[in-house]
Scaffold this motif. Structure first.
Motif, mmCIF file in Angstrom:
data_model
loop_
_atom_site.group_PDB
_atom_site.id
_atom_site.type_symbol
_atom_site.label_atom_id
_atom_site.label_comp_id
_atom_site.label_asym_id
_atom_site.label_seq_id
_atom_site.Cartn_x
_atom_site.Cartn_y
_atom_site.Cartn_z
ATOM 1 N N TRP A 317 49.674 50.785 73.560
ATOM 2 C CA TRP A 317 48.775 50.362 72.482
ATOM 3 C C TRP A 317 49.565 49.911 71.256
ATOM 4 C CZ3 TRP A 317 45.497 50.374 75.972
ATOM 5 C CH2 TRP A 317 45.245 51.468 76.792
ATOM 6 N N GLY A 318 48.927 49.042 70.503
ATOM 7 C CA GLY A 318 49.514 48.610 69.249
ATOM 8 C C GLY A 318 50.393 47.381 69.393
ATOM 9 N N PHE A 323 55.604 39.595 64.654
ATOM 10 C CA PHE A 323 54.462 38.677 64.536
ATOM 11 C C PHE A 323 53.151 39.427 64.737
ATOM 12 C CE2 PHE A 323 51.288 36.068 66.699
ATOM 13 C CZ PHE A 323 51.122 35.026 65.797
ATOM 14 N N GLN A 324 53.089 40.267 65.777
ATOM 15 C CA GLN A 324 51.862 41.019 66.041
ATOM 16 C C GLN A 324 51.566 42.010 64.920
ATOM 17 O OE1 GLN A 324 51.803 42.750 69.972
ATOM 18 N NE2 GLN A 324 52.242 40.806 70.984
ATOM 19 N N ILE A 325 52.606 42.649 64.378
ATOM 20 C CA ILE A 325 52.397 43.572 63.254
ATOM 21 C C ILE A 325 51.797 42.840 62.066
ATOM 22 C CG2 ILE A 325 53.572 44.989 61.526
ATOM 23 C CD1 ILE A 325 55.562 45.799 63.701
ATOM 24 N N LEU A 326 52.376 41.682 61.742
ATOM 25 C CA LEU A 326 51.949 40.928 60.563
ATOM 26 C C LEU A 326 50.495 40.489 60.678
ATOM 27 C CD1 LEU A 326 53.026 39.804 57.885
ATOM 28 C CD2 LEU A 326 53.606 37.693 59.091
ATOM 29 N N MET A 332 44.324 41.807 66.938
ATOM 30 C CA MET A 332 43.724 42.839 67.789
ATOM 31 C C MET A 332 42.300 42.472 68.197
ATOM 32 S SD MET A 332 42.988 45.853 65.016
ATOM 33 C CE MET A 332 41.613 45.781 63.866
ATOM 34 N N TYR A 333 41.619 41.664 67.405
ATOM 35 C CA TYR A 333 40.264 41.245 67.768
ATOM 36 C C TYR A 333 40.280 40.365 69.011
ATOM 37 C CZ TYR A 333 35.668 39.072 67.527
ATOM 38 O OH TYR A 333 34.398 38.624 67.833
ATOM 39 N N PHE A 334 41.303 39.531 69.133
ATOM 40 C CA PHE A 334 41.408 38.621 70.273
ATOM 41 C C PHE A 334 42.170 39.237 71.448
ATOM 42 C CE2 PHE A 334 40.913 35.926 66.511
ATOM 43 C CZ PHE A 334 39.827 35.151 66.900
ATOM 44 N N HIS A 335 42.812 40.391 71.220
ATOM 45 C CA HIS A 335 43.554 41.063 72.290
ATOM 46 C C HIS A 335 43.191 42.556 72.317
ATOM 47 C CE1 HIS A 335 46.157 37.620 73.223
ATOM 48 N NE2 HIS A 335 46.086 37.361 71.929
ATOM 49 N N PRO A 336 41.916 42.884 72.554
ATOM 50 C CA PRO A 336 41.504 44.294 72.528
ATOM 51 C C PRO A 336 42.104 45.121 73.655
ATOM 52 C CG PRO A 336 39.726 42.914 73.359
ATOM 53 C CD PRO A 336 40.796 41.977 72.876
ATOM 54 N N GLU A 337 42.712 44.465 74.650
ATOM 55 C CA GLU A 337 43.312 45.203 75.764
ATOM 56 C C GLU A 337 44.505 46.036 75.324
ATOM 57 O OE1 GLU A 337 45.410 41.280 75.527
ATOM 58 O OE2 GLU A 337 43.315 41.942 75.468
ATOM 59 N N TRP A 389 48.907 52.324 59.603
ATOM 60 C CA TRP A 389 48.305 52.599 60.921
ATOM 61 C C TRP A 389 48.829 51.636 61.972
ATOM 62 C CZ3 TRP A 389 44.588 49.033 63.039
ATOM 63 C CH2 TRP A 389 44.055 49.431 64.273
ATOM 64 N N THR A 390 48.946 50.367 61.617
ATOM 65 C CA THR A 390 49.437 49.349 62.545
ATOM 66 C C THR A 390 50.835 49.678 63.034
ATOM 67 O OG1 THR A 390 48.097 47.606 61.507
ATOM 68 C CG2 THR A 390 50.001 46.903 62.797
#
Length: 738
Positions: A317-318, A323-326, A332-337, A389-390
């Protein structure tokens, strides 16, 4: 003279309950330190302590207006309906059965010497919050023990009404609208999915909202408030570190805000008060394992009972890159998996992030002197908490505080924009309003129509008969230990909740050490051997849940320790659906090498399939393939889901049977394969079906399944087939008694 601390009556009662459970735990911690062979019944003590705490502390608090409105009953009615629909179905969730349930019963026991890691590595996860649910489970039963989460939503609802009243104080808002807005704020799928389960994800939100209220509502410094703030922080840390990151941000801002008012003495007292709620749990874990946060951060603490090169972070998770952190709030909305196991998200935090950016820019451009409830402060607070949290987890269940904080931000933007004289801002407000309504409606759609829940539970929508059958068990599903008086020790190989709930006060070990790594280390092996030496003369049992367990893994794990199952007895467990049984299995040390049991399958290698054979199929001769690359002999068969190959064998009820076969596939993507036995009684009525799915490869591989013949079974029909409509090749089928 110090002023009273202003709070809500529901918040005050909840925090009193929290403190009462802590005091009960503290007594048991002292008993653990003194090695007293006695535990205090904190289920009985907690209500007594709570009454005493309320009586002692009520003079230090002033209760704010309740803010009740008749329109609250609409949301309360929705909560009651959701709760009534959820309660008859027991919580089957993996976290509940693996950890929350057993740690309600094993609190402050010697879980390294008398027991040994009875819940595997999660034995020492923070278990303070599970004590609150233990009180409810003991009073109301297993199903109704989850009522605490419904009550928490009620507390959060009224806390949010108070915060909204402050945030929207410049606008004319009637009581009905406050009720609607507060209902919207708690209406996310992951908050509502806590109804009817033992997840602890809601339990820190009232603390964090209380800290936010104290931070934004206090006009002048109050020494009592600073002490109260510190205690709330301590409870947050004791509940779970993933909650504490938000509380730390609030505490840091509070200290900065009143740094000129807090004296050195007050600071020291506050630190002590913050540490008090944590000490019993962290010290107990440290004395047991050598790591106060076991198994986390073991690269630092070096506990010999976990891997010293591991900090135990769940990388499923996470975010996984800068790039993903930023861009995590949007990503996360487009990659809820990678947000949770549910792989679905309606986007409350994403919407809150956009609202926070809007408020931040809007307030920065027209910056004025800081107000009592500053939108600029709220947006900065949210962004700070969001990225902490991220970076720490990015796991949505640990970010539910951000969901309610997002709601406050979105509502603030809506009012600020819709009531503005600028058309562009008006449009912005309406867009936010539509998005918020859409998010709330989608959340209710997931709960009601997609059976979204956190407890792997059936639903009323698809299981109306099961709902009716189990309704009578609500408030009536407590465990009766007289069923298992002969059990003197548990040896478990997986989820431990069902066994420990049956009999918690006996020596228990969980052999699932490979849960995190391929092999157990030397310290674990030594402790395991000590446990077996100490308890070898006892009657040792394990449990098998045929509804979501894996008997094959149990048998293999026991075999590693030279143990085998000697008998199986089905018993009703009140924590399962009505009519479902678990198997109580006696296990013993192997004294001689096991004999090779007779193969009950005739012509298992299919060499006679072209002649007279016990196998049955619609196109048996066409399914046979004569070729030298057969796994055994010169013939193998092809079978699909719609053209299974079958053979009936005699079985004895409650005996364990092993089915094994070789299979392969010609097409890599067509690989799903079944090991299947249909159990029938003397009247040829189907009693039960046992199925194990495996993935075949282009090479011959052996697959096996162990299952208990259910009560009443006299025949087993072995089914050879694929799981879908394509052919799988089979050979060398063996079924024998374990």
């Amino acid at each position: 003279m110090n002023k009273q601390i202003n709070t809500h009556i529901l918040s005050f009662l909840f925090f009193s309950f929290l403190a009462a459970v802590f005091l009960g735990d503290f007594l048991n911690f002292i008993a653990f330190l003194l090695k007293v062979n006695h535990s205090f019944n904190f289920v009985v003590l907690s209500p007594i302590f709570m009454i005493g705490i309320v009586w002692l502390l009520k003079r230090f608090f002033s209760m704010e207006p309740f803010l009740y409105a008749h329109t609250d009953l609409v949301f309360m009615g929705i909560l009651v309906v959701f709760t009534c629909l959820a309660l008859p179905f027991p919580d089957y969730g993996g976290d509940t059965v693996n950890f929350h349930l057993p740690m309600q019963d094993l609190r402050f026991m010697d879980n390294m010497n008398e027991n040994f890691l009875p819940s595997s590595y999660v034995t020492f996860f923070p278990f303070f919050p599970d004590g609150l649910y233990k009180v409810f489970r003991s009073l109301f039963g297993y199903r109704a023990g989850t009522l605490l989460n419904t009550l928490l939503i009620v507390v959060i609802f009224y806390q949010l009404k108070g915060l909204l009243k402050t945030a929207l104080r410049h606008y004319k808002v009637n009581a009905a609208l406050f009720s609607l807005l507060a209902a919207f704020l708690v209406s996310t799928e992951f908050i509502l999915a806590n109804i009817g389960v033992y997840m602890i994800d809601l339990i820190a939100i009232p603390i964090l909202l209380e800290q936010l209220k104290l931070l934004t509502n206090e006009e002048t410094y109050n020494k009592r408030t600073s002490f109260y703030f510190a205690v709330l922080f301590g409870f947050c840390v004791a509940l779970k570190l993933t909650f504490a990151i938000f509380s730390f941000v609030l505490l840091f801002i509070y200290v900065i805000k009143y740094r000129k008012n807090i004296t050195g003495k007050q600071f020291v007292v506050s630190v002590i008060l913050a540490c008090l709620p944590c000490i019993p749990y962290f010290l107990y874990t440290y004395l047991s394992t050598g790591n106060p946060l076991f198994p986390f951060y073991n690269q630092i603490f070096k506990s010999e009972y976990f891997y010293m090169d591991s900090n135990f972070k769940d990388d499923r998770w996470g975010p996984h890159s800068f790039f993903q952190i930023l861009f995590w709030p949007v990503y996360m909305y487009f990659h809820p998996e990678i947000l949770s196991e549910k792989a679905v998200y309606t986007g409350r935090i994403s919407l809150g992030f956009i609202a926070a950016i809007f408020l931040f820019i809007y307030e920065l451009v027209r910056f004025k002197k800081q107000r009592k409830f500053s939108e600029l402060f709220l947006s900065i607070l949210f962004i700070c908490c969001l990225y902490i949290w991220t970076i720490s987890t990015g796991y949505i269940r640990y970010g539910l505080y951000l969901e309610v904080l997002s709601g406050i931000l979105v509502v603030t933007v809506i009012f600020k924009s819709v009531l503005s004289k600028k058309i562009t801002l008006n449009m912005m407000g309406y867009i936010f309003g539509i998005l918020l309504i859409g998010q709330v409606l989608t959340s209710y759609h997931l709960i009601l129509n997609k059976d979204f829940n956190l407890g792997d539970k059936p639903s009323f929508r698809t299981n109306k008969q099961a709902f009716k059958d189990n309704l009578s068990l609500v408030f009536n599903d407590k465990v009766k230990e007289d069923k298992i008086q002969e059990v003197e020790a548990w040896v478990l190989t997986g989820p431990s909740g069902y066994a420990i709930s049956l009999k918690p006060n006996i020596p228990t070990i969980n052999l699932q050490f490979e849960w995190w790594r391929a092999t157990a280390n030397e310290a674990i092996i030594t402790k395991t051997n000590e446990f077996f030496t100490k308890n070898q003369s006892k009657k040792i049992y394990t449990v098998y849940n045929p509804h979501n367990g894996n008997l094959t893994e149990i048998v293999k794990k026991l075999d590693q320790y030279n143990l085998y199952i000697t008998s199986s007895t089905p018993i009703e467990h009140p924590y399962l659906l009505k009519g479902q049984n678990i198997y109580l299995m006696r296990i013993e040390q192997k004294k001689v090498a096991p004999h090779n049991a007779e193969n009950l399958i005739k012509d298992g290698s299919f060499e006679s399939v072209l002649d007279k054979t016990p196998w049955e199929s619609q196109n048996l001769r066409k399914s046979a393939v004569v070729h030298e690359d057969a796994q055994d002999g010169n013939i193998y068969v092809r079978a699909a889901a719609e053209t299974p190959i079958m053979q009936r064998v005699k079985v004895e009820a409650l005996k364990i049977y092993k089915l094994s076969l070789y299979s392969r596939t010609e097409v890599q993507n067509n690989s799903a394969t079944r090991l299947q036995i249909n159990w029938f009684n003397d009247s040829n009525q189907l009693v039960l079906t046992s199925i194990k799915l495996v993935q075949s490869t282009p090479q011959w591989n052996n697959y096996e399944m162990y299952e208990v013949a259910p009560e009443g079974a006299t025949n087993g029909v072995v089914m050879i087939n694929s799981h879908e409509k394509y052919n799988i090749e089979f050979d060398n089928v063996v079924m024998n008694e374990y």
